[in-house]
Scaffold this motif. Structure first.
Motif, PDB file in Angstrom:
ATOM      1  N   LEU A  27       0.848  -1.182   0.000  1.00 44.62           N
ATOM      2  CA  LEU A  27       0.000   0.000   0.000  1.00 44.62           C
ATOM      3  C   LEU A  27       0.890   1.240   0.000  1.00 44.62           C
ATOM      4  N   HIS A  28       0.484   2.259  -0.773  1.00 48.36           N
ATOM      5  CA  HIS A  28       1.302   3.470  -0.902  1.00 48.36           C
ATOM      6  C   HIS A  28       0.427   4.712  -0.766  1.00 48.36           C
ATOM      7  N   LEU A  29       0.969   5.712  -0.081  1.00 50.85           N
ATOM      8  CA  LEU A  29       0.312   7.007   0.022  1.00 50.85           C
ATOM      9  C   LEU A  29       1.332   8.097  -0.264  1.00 50.85           C
ATOM     10  N   ASN A  30       1.055   8.926  -1.262  1.00 55.01           N
ATOM     11  CA  ASN A  30       1.850  10.119  -1.536  1.00 55.01           C
ATOM     12  C   ASN A  30       0.914  11.322  -1.464  1.00 55.01           C
TER      13      ASN A  30
ATOM     14  N   PHE B 152      -3.449   7.509  -3.302  1.00 51.07           N
ATOM     15  CA  PHE B 152      -3.436   6.289  -2.483  1.00 51.07           C
ATOM     16  C   PHE B 152      -3.683   5.101  -3.408  1.00 51.07           C
ATOM     17  N   TYR B 153      -2.759   4.144  -3.406  1.00 49.04           N
ATOM     18  CA  TYR B 153      -2.927   3.017  -4.313  1.00 49.04           C
ATOM     19  C   TYR B 153      -2.330   1.743  -3.731  1.00 49.04           C
ATOM     20  N   ASN B 154      -2.829   0.614  -4.248  1.00 46.91           N
ATOM     21  CA  ASN B 154      -2.376  -0.710  -3.846  1.00 46.91           C
ATOM     22  C   ASN B 154      -1.701  -1.384  -5.035  1.00 46.91           C
ATOM     23  N   LYS B 155      -0.501  -1.901  -4.807  1.00 44.75           N
ATOM     24  CA  LYS B 155       0.234  -2.667  -5.823  1.00 44.75           C
ATOM     25  C   LYS B 155       0.196  -4.144  -5.427  1.00 44.75           C
ATOM     26  N   TYR B 156      -0.118  -4.989  -6.388  1.00 44.03           N
ATOM     27  CA  TYR B 156      -0.172  -6.416  -6.093  1.00 44.03           C
ATOM     28  C   TYR B 156       0.318  -7.210  -7.296  1.00 44.03           C
ATOM     29  N   VAL B 157       1.157  -8.198  -7.042  1.00 42.18           N
ATOM     30  CA  VAL B 157       1.744  -9.030  -8.098  1.00 42.18           C
ATOM     31  C   VAL B 157       1.194 -10.443  -7.967  1.00 42.18           C
ATOM     32  N   VAL B 158       0.680 -10.976  -9.064  1.00 44.39           N
ATOM     33  CA  VAL B 158       0.111 -12.316  -9.084  1.00 44.39           C
ATOM     34  C   VAL B 158       0.997 -13.215  -9.934  1.00 44.39           C
TER      35      VAL B 158
END
Length: 618
Positions: free
Chosen positions: A294-297, A325-331
Motif C-alpha cells: 500500500l502506498h500514500l503520496n 493512495f494506491y495498492n500494488k499487487y503481483v500475481v
C-alpha cells in the motif's frame, strides 16, 4: 576565441597530464535498466511498452551547472524554448507538438502545478538540479496513471535519497560567464552553489539541502543598451524518514523555493520584475504485505506570485492539495496490478476565492509473459466538481524477441488523456467561463527497439496525436471550447552505443508536424548528439552537438508569424577527479562556435560561455 581560451581547450582535450596518480577502479556490475513511470512498478526496460527516457544521477552529475530545462531539452520529442536564453526567461515546454499545459510534472510521486496560473503548467524555473536523483520522461497520453495534464509527456522527478552512512555531505559550486554572441566580455555573471547533509541512523534517515543560483549581465529583451535583468533563486529541502519495520516506512518532507526575476516588456526596457515563493509539505508512506504493498503520496503546496510590469502590479495566490493512495499487487510474478484513487483540490484567489476538486479512481495492470508478450492496460474515471465525469484509458501491448545477447521489442499503444480547465479559465476576473469542458487528447504510437548487451540500444517510433475540445477564445475574449481539432504526428529515433568501455555515444532525432493552427516555436526537425570519452580513470570529457530546425514564432510588434532560421550549438564538458570519489573539478563550454541565433523573437540568447566548478563529497 582568445588565445588563452584556445590554450585552455587544447590542454583539456590533451588530458594526459591530468591522468597522473591513477588508481585501479572497482569492477562495477552492469544491471538491467528498470523503468517506473509507465506502470509505477520497477520493470525491466524490455518489459515496458514505451521508450521511457531515463536521466540518471550519473548523467546529472556530468551536467553540473546546467538547469533542469537545459538537460531535458536534449531529449527526443521535447523542445523547451527559453532554455538557451538568460537564466530566468519564461520557459515553454513543447512535447510531441503540444503545449505546456499538456505536460505534467511530478516530484516524488506528487503532481505539481500552480492553480493560480492561466494554464496550470509547472514553472521549471523553480527546480534545482542539485537535489535531483533522477528524472524519467514518458511521452504520450498518460492520464490513466497520472490524471489531468498528462497528455503529451510526464516528467517524473525523484529527489536525492539519504546516504547509508551516518553522515555524508556534498558541496557544489559553479561560476561562469553570461554573455551574448556579439558581446564577448567574459565577465563572470553566473554563480550557483549547493550544499547537502544526509545520512542514516539505525531506522532514521535524513536529507537537508540548500541551493542558490544567480545570473546577471544580460537583458531579457534584445536592446541596444543591454540593461541587465537579474535573476536569483534559493531552494531549501528537508526530508526525514523512519523505517518502523521491514514492511512499513514513513517519510515527511518540506520545501521552500523562491526566485526573483527582472524582465522587459514590449521589447522595451522597463523596471519589471516577478517574485515567486513556493512552499510545499508532504508525506510518503508504504506498507508491504505478501505479494503486495500500500502506498500514500500526499502534498500541500502554496504558490505566491508578486509581479510588477508596465501594466501595474498584481498578486496571485494558489494552493493545492494532492493525495494519491494506491495498492500494488503481483500475481504469479506475471500480473502487476495497480488499484488506486487520486484526490486533488485546487484553490486560487482572484476577486473572490475559487476552487475545484477532482476525485479519480483508477486501475492498471501489466502482464509479463514467459513467451515475450507484455501488456499494459488501464483506465481512470475522472470526477470533477464543475464539469462532471470523464473516462480515459490506455492499451499498450509489446512483444519481445529475445536473442543470446539482447532482444528486439515491438510495441504500440492507444491512449486517451484529458486537461482540466484552469481556475483562471473557469472563474478568473477576465473572460472566464464556468461551463468549460475538459480538453481531450488521443495518442496512437508504434515502434521498435533493438538492444545488444549493454553496448547498443536503438529505437524508433511513430506517433499520431489528436486534440479536441481545446480551450481558446471567442470574439469577446471569453474562454470557450474550440470546435476545430489539432493533429500532431512525428517520428522519434534514439541511439545509445558503447563501442568500447571508454566511449559512449548517444544521439536522437525528432520529426514533428502539427496541423490545425500556427504551431509556433515547434521545430520540424531536431537532432542531439553526445560523445562521452574517458581519457583515463580520473578524467572524462563530453562533446555535444544540438541542431534545432526551422520553425515559426509570433512577432508581437506586428502580430505576424515569422520563420526562424535553423541553428546548431556545440558544447564541451571536461571533468577531472583530484581526489577519486571525493573532489572533482570541471569546465563547461557552451556554444563554442559562438553562433548567433534567435530562439524567441525579440529576446536574448547566449553566445559562447564558459563555466568552472567543483564537486566535493564529504
Amino acid at each position: 576565441m582568445k588565445k588563452n581560451h584556445l590554450w585552455l581547450c587544447a590542454a583539456l582535450l590533451a588530458g594526459k597530464g591530468l591522468c597522473a596518480q591513477q588508481q585501479d577502479s572497482a569492477h562495477v556490475q552492469q544491471l538491467d535498466e528498470v523503468v517506473v513511470s509507465d506502470s509505477k512498478f520497477e520493470l525491466k526496460r524490455e518489459n515496458s511498452g514505451k521508450t521511457v527516457i531515463k536521466i540518471t544521477a550519473e548523467e546529472l552529475e556530468r551536467k553540473q551547472g546546467q538547469t533542469v530545462a537545459q538537460i531535458i531539452n536534449t531529449k527526443s520529442g521535447i523542445e523547451i524554448t527559453g532554455s538557451r536564453g538568460r537564466d530566468g526567461d519564461v520557459l515553454g515546454v513543447f512535447a510531441r507538438g503540444g503545449r505546456g499545459r499538456q505536460v505534467l510534472v511530478i516530484i516524488d510521486g506528487v503532481r505539481v502545478s500552480d492553480p493560480s496560473s492561466f494554464s496550470q503548467e509547472y514553472d521549471l524555473r523553480l527546480l534545482s538540479t542539485a537535489n535531483i536523483e533522477s528524472i524519467e520522461i514518458i511521452k504520450g497520453a498518460a492520464s490513466t496513471l497520472y490524471g489531468t495534464n498528462a497528455a503529451t509527456a510526464v516528467i517524473n522527478i525523484t529527489t536525492k535519497k539519504s546516504s547509508k552512512e551516518k553522515m555524508a555531505g556534498n558541496f557544489q559550486t559553479t561560476v561562469g560567464t553570461n554573455q551574448t554572441a556579439d558581446d564577448q566580455n567574459y565577465n563572470l555573471g553566473n554563480l550557483s552553489n549547493a550544499v547537502s547533509l544526509n545520512g542514516t541512523l539505525d531506522k532514521f534517515d535524513y536529507v537537508v539541502d540548500f541551493s542558490n543560483r544567480s545570473s546577471k549581465g544580460l537583458s531579457a529583451a534584445v536592446t541596444p543598451e543591454n540593461e541587465e535583468d537579474n535573476f536569483s533563486h534559493f531552494s531549501t529541502n528537508v526530508k526525514l524518514g523512519y523505517q518502523f519495520s521491514k514492511d512499513f516506512r514513513l517519510s515527511v518532507y518540506g520545501n521552500q523555493t523562491r526566485y526573483s526575476n527582472e524582465f522587459d516588456a514590449d521589447f522595451m526596457e522597463a523596471p519589471n520584475r516577478s517574485r515567486v515563493d513556493q512552499k510545499r509539505a508532504g508525506v510518503a508512506s508504504s506498507f508491504a504485505y505478501g505479494n503486495g504493498s500500500l502506498h500514500l503520496n500526499a502534498a500541500y503546496t502554496d504558490y505566491e506570485t508578486d509581479s510588477k510590469s508596465t501594466y501595474g502590479e498584481s498578486l496571485s495566490d494558489g494552493k493545492n492539495l494532492v493525495l494519491d493512495f494506491y495498492n500494488k499487487y503481483v500475481v504469479h510474478d506475471k500480473w502487476h496490478t495497480i488499484l488506486g484513487v487520486n484526490y486533488l483540490k485546487d484553490e486560487a484567489t482572484f476577486s473572490n476565492d475559487t476552487d475545484f476538486n477532482i476525485v479519480d479512481p483508477y486501475a492498471n495492470v501489466v502482464y509479463v509473459s514467459d513467451f515475450g508478450l507484455n501488456l499494459n492496460l488501464g483506465g481512470r474515471w475522472n470526477n470533477h466538481s464543475e464539469y462532471g465525469s470523464h473516462f480515459v484509458y490506455n492499451l499498450n501491448p509489446s512483444y519481445v524477441f529475445p536473442s543470446a545477447n539482447g532482444y528486439i521489442k515491438l510495441f504500440g499503444s492507444y491512449a486517451t488523456s484529458y486537461i482540466t480547465p484552469s481556475l483562471t479559465q473557469l472563474f478568473g476576473d477576465f473572460g472566464s467561463n464556468p461551463d468549460l469542458e475538459p480538453e481531450e487528447n488521443r495518442t496512437l504510437e508504434g515502434g521498435v527497439e533493438y538492444k545488444v548487451n549493454d553496448g547498443l540500444r536503438v529505437s524508433a517510433l511513430y506517433f499520431n496525436r489528436n486534440e479536441k475540445n481545446a480551450i481558446g477564445y471567442d470574439q469577446n475574449f471569453t474562454s470557450i471550447n474550440i470546435s476545430d481539432e489539432i493533429d500532431a504526428s512525428g517520428v522519434e529515433v534514439e541511439l545509445s552505443w558503447k563501442p568500447v568501455d571508454v566511449l559512449d555515444i548517444n544521439a536522437n532525432y525528432t520529426f514533428t508536424e502539427r496541423k490545425g493552427d500556427n504551431a509556433i516555436r515547434i521545430p520540424k526537425h531536431k537532432v542531439n548528439f553526445a560523445l562521452g570519452y574517458q581519457i583515463c580513470e580520473t578524467t572524462n570529457l563530453s562533446l555535444s552537438y544540438a541542431y534545432t530546425g526551422e520553425r515559426f514564432d509570433t512577432n508581437f510588434m506586428t502580430y505576424m508569424d515569422e520563420p526562424l532560421e535553423a541553428f546548431s550549438l556545440v558544447n564541451l564538458y571536461v571533468e577531472h577527479q583530484l581526489l577519486p570519489n571525493r573532489l572533482k573539478v570541471f569546465v563547461n563550454g557552451y556554444n563554442l562556435l559562438n553562433e548567433e541565433y534567435t530562439e524567441v523573437i525579440g529576446f536574448t540568447t547566449r553566445g559562447r560561455n564558459l563555466a568552472f566548478g567543483l564537486n566535493l563529497n564529504l
